[in-house]
Design a protein around this motif. Structure first.
Motif, PDB file in Angstrom:
ATOM      1  N   THR A  78       0.843  -1.188   0.000  1.00  0.00           N
ATOM      2  CA  THR A  78       0.000   0.000   0.000  1.00  0.00           C
ATOM      3  C   THR A  78       0.881   1.241   0.000  1.00  0.00           C
ATOM      4  OG1 THR A  78      -1.821  -1.090   1.145  1.00  0.00           O
ATOM      5  CG2 THR A  78      -1.725   1.292   1.300  1.00  0.00           C
ATOM      6  N   ARG A  99      -2.873   4.346  -2.280  1.00  0.00           N
ATOM      7  CA  ARG A  99      -3.022   3.509  -3.477  1.00  0.00           C
ATOM      8  C   ARG A  99      -2.740   2.080  -3.048  1.00  0.00           C
ATOM      9  NH1 ARG A  99       0.652   5.573  -6.794  1.00  0.00           N
ATOM     10  NH2 ARG A  99      -0.783   6.805  -8.071  1.00  0.00           N
ATOM     11  N   THR A 100      -3.623   1.171  -3.435  1.00  0.00           N
ATOM     12  CA  THR A 100      -3.457  -0.225  -3.044  1.00  0.00           C
ATOM     13  C   THR A 100      -3.802  -1.132  -4.198  1.00  0.00           C
ATOM     14  OG1 THR A 100      -4.123  -1.890  -1.401  1.00  0.00           O
ATOM     15  CG2 THR A 100      -5.820  -0.375  -2.163  1.00  0.00           C
ATOM     16  N   GLN A 101      -3.285  -2.327  -4.175  1.00  0.00           N
ATOM     17  CA  GLN A 101      -3.570  -3.329  -5.200  1.00  0.00           C
ATOM     18  C   GLN A 101      -4.493  -4.399  -4.624  1.00  0.00           C
ATOM     19  OE1 GLN A 101      -2.644  -3.545  -8.458  1.00  0.00           O
ATOM     20  NE2 GLN A 101      -1.509  -1.597  -8.411  1.00  0.00           N
ATOM     21  N   ALA A 107      -5.592  -1.895  -9.253  1.00  0.00           N
ATOM     22  CA  ALA A 107      -5.240  -0.698  -8.480  1.00  0.00           C
ATOM     23  C   ALA A 107      -6.490   0.027  -7.992  1.00  0.00           C
ATOM     24  CB  ALA A 107      -4.397   0.234  -9.336  1.00  0.00           C
ATOM     25  N   CYS A 108      -6.476   0.408  -6.715  1.00  0.00           N
ATOM     26  CA  CYS A 108      -7.583   1.134  -6.098  1.00  0.00           C
ATOM     27  C   CYS A 108      -7.042   2.329  -5.325  1.00  0.00           C
ATOM     28  CB  CYS A 108      -8.365   0.231  -5.141  1.00  0.00           C
ATOM     29  SG  CYS A 108      -9.197  -1.149  -5.936  1.00  0.00           S
ATOM     30  N   ARG A 109      -7.895   3.301  -5.121  1.00  0.00           N
ATOM     31  CA  ARG A 109      -7.594   4.420  -4.237  1.00  0.00           C
ATOM     32  C   ARG A 109      -8.505   4.332  -3.009  1.00  0.00           C
ATOM     33  NH1 ARG A 109      -5.350   9.430  -6.363  1.00  0.00           N
ATOM     34  NH2 ARG A 109      -3.861   8.804  -7.950  1.00  0.00           N
ATOM     35  N   GLU A 130      -8.800   2.918  -9.083  1.00  0.00           N
ATOM     36  CA  GLU A 130      -7.983   4.120  -9.242  1.00  0.00           C
ATOM     37  C   GLU A 130      -8.422   4.941 -10.451  1.00  0.00           C
ATOM     38  OE1 GLU A 130      -3.429   5.404  -8.646  1.00  0.00           O
ATOM     39  OE2 GLU A 130      -3.727   3.524  -9.731  1.00  0.00           O
ATOM     40  N   GLU A 131      -8.796   4.282 -11.522  1.00  0.00           N
ATOM     41  CA  GLU A 131      -9.197   4.987 -12.743  1.00  0.00           C
ATOM     42  C   GLU A 131     -10.498   5.768 -12.573  1.00  0.00           C
ATOM     43  OE1 GLU A 131     -11.303   1.388 -15.181  1.00  0.00           O
ATOM     44  OE2 GLU A 131      -9.215   1.159 -14.583  1.00  0.00           O
ATOM     45  N   PHE A 133     -11.296   7.363  -9.607  1.00  0.00           N
ATOM     46  CA  PHE A 133     -11.211   8.217  -8.424  1.00  0.00           C
ATOM     47  C   PHE A 133     -11.639   9.652  -8.707  1.00  0.00           C
ATOM     48  CE2 PHE A 133      -8.961  10.652  -5.111  1.00  0.00           C
ATOM     49  CZ  PHE A 133      -9.453   9.993  -3.990  1.00  0.00           C
ATOM     50  N   LYS A 137     -14.272  11.604  -6.276  1.00  0.00           N
ATOM     51  CA  LYS A 137     -13.528  12.255  -5.202  1.00  0.00           C
ATOM     52  C   LYS A 137     -14.330  13.336  -4.489  1.00  0.00           C
ATOM     53  CE  LYS A 137     -11.043  15.396  -8.321  1.00  0.00           C
ATOM     54  NZ  LYS A 137      -9.707  15.724  -8.866  1.00  0.00           N
ATOM     55  N   ASP A 203      -1.757  12.030  -7.665  1.00  0.00           N
ATOM     56  CA  ASP A 203      -1.542  10.972  -8.653  1.00  0.00           C
ATOM     57  C   ASP A 203      -0.320  10.152  -8.270  1.00  0.00           C
ATOM     58  OD1 ASP A 203      -2.491  13.337 -11.137  1.00  0.00           O
ATOM     59  OD2 ASP A 203      -3.698  11.711 -10.298  1.00  0.00           O
TER      60      ASP A 203
END
Length: 203
Positions: A78, A99-101, A107-109, A130-131, A133, A137, A203
């Protein structure tokens, strides 16, 4: 009947809904050693977008900053993108974006906002791919800025219960959550906009 000592308010989009939560009884009864999920709010039941709210009963020396550090330490891989100390409702609050996998989606935020009330540590986790977010947000910022575990339920408050199945009893143990589906005052909206710009734009 829900537990009023776990009542909170948070602003979410009106079309989002509470997902039913089933928790083992021992998790809630041992809230000193377990993080207890008390609300799971989504735009749709199967959506990867999620606003989850947890609590844990903690000793005096454990604070919101401790939780942020522990999350980073306990989740290898993370990446901490941003962190800050701030005041919501005049109370000390810690925030972080990670950011985590995730093995199933990639990939996630995650945006985590934590605050302490007496011996309860509360935190709200807003997450998505992540894409996506940027799309969410501002909603996440509004939820973080309006999350209030100090709120007091009114007589007509709609308190949602988290059911806990019992092995030998037809009853249930429950904790309460309140998803306020109407906007608060303009000050909250301004705060959310500032947070979206200053914290979530990483980012």
């Amino acid at each position: 009947q829900g537990r009023k000592d776990l009542y909170f308010e948070v602003v979410v989009p009106v079309h989002w809904g509470m997902v039913e939560i089933q928790l083992p009884r021992e998790i809630i009864e041992d809230d000193v050693n377990n993080a207890v999920l008390i609300a799971d709010i989504k735009p749709a039941a199967e959506s990867p977008v999620d606003i989850a709210i947890y609590y844990r009963r903690v000793p005096e020396f454990v604070d919101a900053e401790y939780l942020i550090r522990a999350f980073a330490d306990q989740n290898p891989g993370t990446e901490l993108l941003a962190t800050r100390a701030t005041l919501f409702y005049g109370r000390d609050t810690r925030e972080a974006v990670f950011r985590t996998q995730q093995p199933d989606v990639g990939a996630c935020r995650l945006r985590i906002t934590a605050m302490k009330r007496d011996d309860f540590l509360f935190w709200i986790v807003c997450g998505c791919l992540e894409e996506d977010f940027d799309q969410y947000k501002v909603i996440f910022s509004m939820a973080a800025a309006t999350f209030d575990p100090y709120a007091q339920p009114s007589a007509e408050a709609d308190i949602a219960s988290v059911s806990v199945p019992l092995e030998q009893d037809s009853g249930s143990v429950s904790v309460s959550a309140q998803a306020a589906e109407s906007a608060k005052d303009s000050a909250s909206e301004v705060g959310a906009g500032q947070l979206a710009a200053s914290l979530a734009d990483n980012d």
